[in-house]
Every structure is written in structure tokens, then in C-alpha cells.
Design a protein around this motif. Structure first.
Motif, PDB file in Angstrom:
ATOM      1  N   PHE A  79      -0.049  16.299   7.166  1.00  0.00           N
ATOM      2  CA  PHE A  79      -1.266  15.497   7.192  1.00  0.00           C
ATOM      3  C   PHE A  79      -1.752  15.194   5.778  1.00  0.00           C
ATOM      4  CE2 PHE A  79      -5.930  15.149   7.346  1.00  0.00           C
ATOM      5  CZ  PHE A  79      -6.044  14.031   8.164  1.00  0.00           C
ATOM      6  N   LEU A  80      -1.795  16.219   4.929  1.00  0.00           N
ATOM      7  CA  LEU A  80      -2.265  16.027   3.553  1.00  0.00           C
ATOM      8  C   LEU A  80      -1.344  15.106   2.758  1.00  0.00           C
ATOM      9  CD1 LEU A  80      -3.522  19.636   2.702  1.00  0.00           C
ATOM     10  CD2 LEU A  80      -4.903  17.615   3.247  1.00  0.00           C
ATOM     11  N   THR A  81      -0.054  15.238   2.966  1.00  0.00           N
ATOM     12  CA  THR A  81       0.909  14.367   2.294  1.00  0.00           C
ATOM     13  C   THR A  81       0.726  12.920   2.765  1.00  0.00           C
ATOM     14  OG1 THR A  81       2.495  16.180   2.103  1.00  0.00           O
ATOM     15  CG2 THR A  81       3.370  13.958   1.887  1.00  0.00           C
ATOM     16  N   SER A  82       0.488  12.748   4.045  1.00  0.00           N
ATOM     17  CA  SER A  82       0.274  11.411   4.601  1.00  0.00           C
ATOM     18  C   SER A  82      -0.985  10.773   4.021  1.00  0.00           C
ATOM     19  CB  SER A  82       0.164  11.472   6.127  1.00  0.00           C
ATOM     20  OG  SER A  82       1.360  11.951   6.687  1.00  0.00           O
ATOM     21  N   ILE A  83      -2.053  11.531   3.954  1.00  0.00           N
ATOM     22  CA  ILE A  83      -3.308  11.021   3.377  1.00  0.00           C
ATOM     23  C   ILE A  83      -3.094  10.644   1.917  1.00  0.00           C
ATOM     24  CG2 ILE A  83      -5.674  11.673   2.705  1.00  0.00           C
ATOM     25  CD1 ILE A  83      -5.363  11.098   5.693  1.00  0.00           C
ATOM     26  N   LYS A  84      -2.384  11.475   1.189  1.00  0.00           N
ATOM     27  CA  LYS A  84      -2.109  11.208  -0.230  1.00  0.00           C
ATOM     28  C   LYS A  84      -1.290   9.929  -0.390  1.00  0.00           C
ATOM     29  CE  LYS A  84      -0.413  13.448  -4.399  1.00  0.00           C
ATOM     30  NZ  LYS A  84       0.176  14.658  -4.976  1.00  0.00           N
ATOM     31  N   THR A  85      -0.298   9.737   0.465  1.00  0.00           N
ATOM     32  CA  THR A  85       0.525   8.525   0.409  1.00  0.00           C
ATOM     33  C   THR A  85      -0.332   7.284   0.615  1.00  0.00           C
ATOM     34  OG1 THR A  85       2.476   9.712   1.218  1.00  0.00           O
ATOM     35  CG2 THR A  85       2.484   7.309   1.469  1.00  0.00           C
ATOM     36  N   ILE A  86      -1.217   7.331   1.584  1.00  0.00           N
ATOM     37  CA  ILE A  86      -2.089   6.179   1.858  1.00  0.00           C
ATOM     38  C   ILE A  86      -3.058   5.957   0.698  1.00  0.00           C
ATOM     39  CG2 ILE A  86      -3.903   5.298   3.398  1.00  0.00           C
ATOM     40  CD1 ILE A  86      -2.330   6.844   5.668  1.00  0.00           C
ATOM     41  N   GLN A  87      -3.624   7.034   0.157  1.00  0.00           N
ATOM     42  CA  GLN A  87      -4.562   6.918  -0.958  1.00  0.00           C
ATOM     43  C   GLN A  87      -3.887   6.373  -2.217  1.00  0.00           C
ATOM     44  OE1 GLN A  87      -6.051  10.953  -1.148  1.00  0.00           O
ATOM     45  NE2 GLN A  87      -7.928  10.401  -0.045  1.00  0.00           N
ATOM     46  N   GLN A  88      -2.609   6.643  -2.395  1.00  0.00           N
ATOM     47  CA  GLN A  88      -1.887   6.180  -3.578  1.00  0.00           C
ATOM     48  C   GLN A  88      -1.400   4.736  -3.452  1.00  0.00           C
ATOM     49  OE1 GLN A  88       1.124   9.215  -3.946  1.00  0.00           O
ATOM     50  NE2 GLN A  88      -0.150  10.463  -5.294  1.00  0.00           N
ATOM     51  N   THR A  89      -1.564   4.162  -2.294  1.00  0.00           N
ATOM     52  CA  THR A  89      -1.172   2.768  -2.100  1.00  0.00           C
ATOM     53  C   THR A  89      -2.135   1.887  -2.885  1.00  0.00           C
ATOM     54  OG1 THR A  89      -0.332   3.290   0.101  1.00  0.00           O
ATOM     55  CG2 THR A  89      -0.791   0.969  -0.369  1.00  0.00           C
ATOM     56  N   PRO A  90      -1.607   0.974  -3.703  1.00  0.00           N
ATOM     57  CA  PRO A  90      -2.495   0.099  -4.482  1.00  0.00           C
ATOM     58  C   PRO A  90      -3.476  -0.664  -3.588  1.00  0.00           C
ATOM     59  CG  PRO A  90      -0.210  -0.154  -5.183  1.00  0.00           C
ATOM     60  CD  PRO A  90      -0.192   0.700  -3.960  1.00  0.00           C
ATOM     61  N   LYS A  91      -4.678  -0.844  -4.096  1.00  0.00           N
ATOM     62  CA  LYS A  91      -5.726  -1.539  -3.328  1.00  0.00           C
ATOM     63  C   LYS A  91      -5.296  -2.952  -2.943  1.00  0.00           C
ATOM     64  CE  LYS A  91      -8.592   1.907  -3.738  1.00  0.00           C
ATOM     65  NZ  LYS A  91      -7.938   3.045  -3.150  1.00  0.00           N
ATOM     66  N   THR A  92      -4.546  -3.604  -3.833  1.00  0.00           N
ATOM     67  CA  THR A  92      -4.077  -4.955  -3.513  1.00  0.00           C
ATOM     68  C   THR A  92      -3.097  -4.924  -2.341  1.00  0.00           C
ATOM     69  OG1 THR A  92      -2.345  -4.761  -5.211  1.00  0.00           O
ATOM     70  CG2 THR A  92      -4.415  -5.865  -5.843  1.00  0.00           C
ATOM     71  N   MET A  93      -2.300  -3.878  -2.262  1.00  0.00           N
ATOM     72  CA  MET A  93      -1.358  -3.732  -1.147  1.00  0.00           C
ATOM     73  C   MET A  93      -2.127  -3.451   0.148  1.00  0.00           C
ATOM     74  SD  MET A  93       1.892  -3.740  -0.250  1.00  0.00           S
ATOM     75  CE  MET A  93       3.016  -3.274  -1.539  1.00  0.00           C
ATOM     76  N   LEU A  94      -3.148  -2.585   0.072  1.00  0.00           N
ATOM     77  CA  LEU A  94      -3.979  -2.313   1.249  1.00  0.00           C
ATOM     78  C   LEU A  94      -4.665  -3.583   1.745  1.00  0.00           C
ATOM     79  CD1 LEU A  94      -5.637   1.089   0.264  1.00  0.00           C
ATOM     80  CD2 LEU A  94      -3.914   0.718   2.039  1.00  0.00           C
TER      81      LEU A  94
END
Length: 143
Positions: A5-20
Motif C-alpha cells: 500500500f505504501l509503495t503504491s501511494i508513493k508511486t502515485i505521489q511521484q507521478t508528475p502533476k502534468t501526467m496526473l
């Protein structure tokens, strides 16, 4: 489980804002279009329009981001599990509406409707990741 879960959250948080933003825009428009099409040809639709946000942006975008590092087949296979859960809950909770005697019921029979929908929508993960990557690179590519 906590580490996953923590790794998944970190992956999403590290996604560039432009990509999100690209994911959110594309999936939102895709969801509106599919909901409109499903209602127009009387296959299926959401009970409320805002479910496009909860399903396509809040559910499918994070899953897409977590799956994008995998091969097409693995994205599809994991996406099938994710969409199976979503389809099951949508019809069980009656937040999705399947039109009676729709074209897919006639083609595959009503017992296979949800399975067919899950199998179709699981393609969104590899196709969505491909599309988002192409659009993001075209719009935000450094010159």
C-alpha cells in the motif's frame, strides 16, 4: 500488505502533476463519452453522471499508474481483476444500470453481460496508459 500500500501511494505521489492532469482529463472525457454512448445505444449507463469522476478518475487513474510499468498482457490481466470488482459492485449496488434486453444481452446472453463488460473495460488500462503517454509527451515534451 502495508508495504504494498505504501509503495503504491508513493508511486502515485511521484507521478508528475502534468501526467496526473493528462490522465484525469483523458479518462474523464473517455468516461463521459462511454457513459453517453452506453445510454444512447441502451447498453448500460451510470445512475449518476458524477460516477464518471469516481470510477474513471478516482479508481481507474491510480490503477493505471500502478500498472503502467507492466507489459500489455499483465496490465490487461490485472485490469480484468480491477474491472471485475468494479462491474460486480456497480450492478450489485445498482449504481450502474444495464438496459434490459440490450444488444450485448442478445449477443452473449444476460448471464455473461458483466463478464463481457469487465473484459472490455480491462483494455482501458493498457490502452489508456499508451494514450496518456502519447498525449503527455506531445503536449509537455521539452523542446
Amino acid at each position: 500488505m502495508k508495504n504494498i500500500f505504501l509503495t503504491s501511494i508513493k508511486t502515485i505521489q511521484q507521478t508528475p502533476k502534468t501526467m496526473l492532469a493528462t490522465y484525469a482529463t483523458i479518462y474523464f472525457l473517455w468516461g463521459l463519452g462511454m457513459n453517453w454512448f452506453g445510454a444512447e445505444v441502451e447498453i448500460a449507463r451510470f445512475s449518476y453522471w458524477w460516477q464518471v469522476i469516481t470510477c474513471y478518475i478516482l479508481y481507474m487513474v491510480p490503477i493505471s499508474i500502478l500498472l503502467k510499468k507492466y507489459s500489455f498482457f499483465n496490465q490487461y490481466a490485472y485490469g480484468l481483476v480491477a474491472m471485475g470488482i468494479l462491474e460486480f459492485l456497480g450492478y450489485w449496488l445498482q449504481t450502474s444500470y444495464a438496459y434490459p434486453d440490450n444488444i450485448l444481452d442478445k449477443l452473449f446472453n444476460p448471464q455473461n453481460f458483466s463478464l463481457g463488460m469487465a473484459m472490455f473495460f480491462a483494455l482501458y488500462f493498457p490502452a489508456g496508459n499508451w494514450l496518456v503517454n502519447k498525449v503527455h509527451n506531445a503536449v509537455f515534451q521539452k523542446k
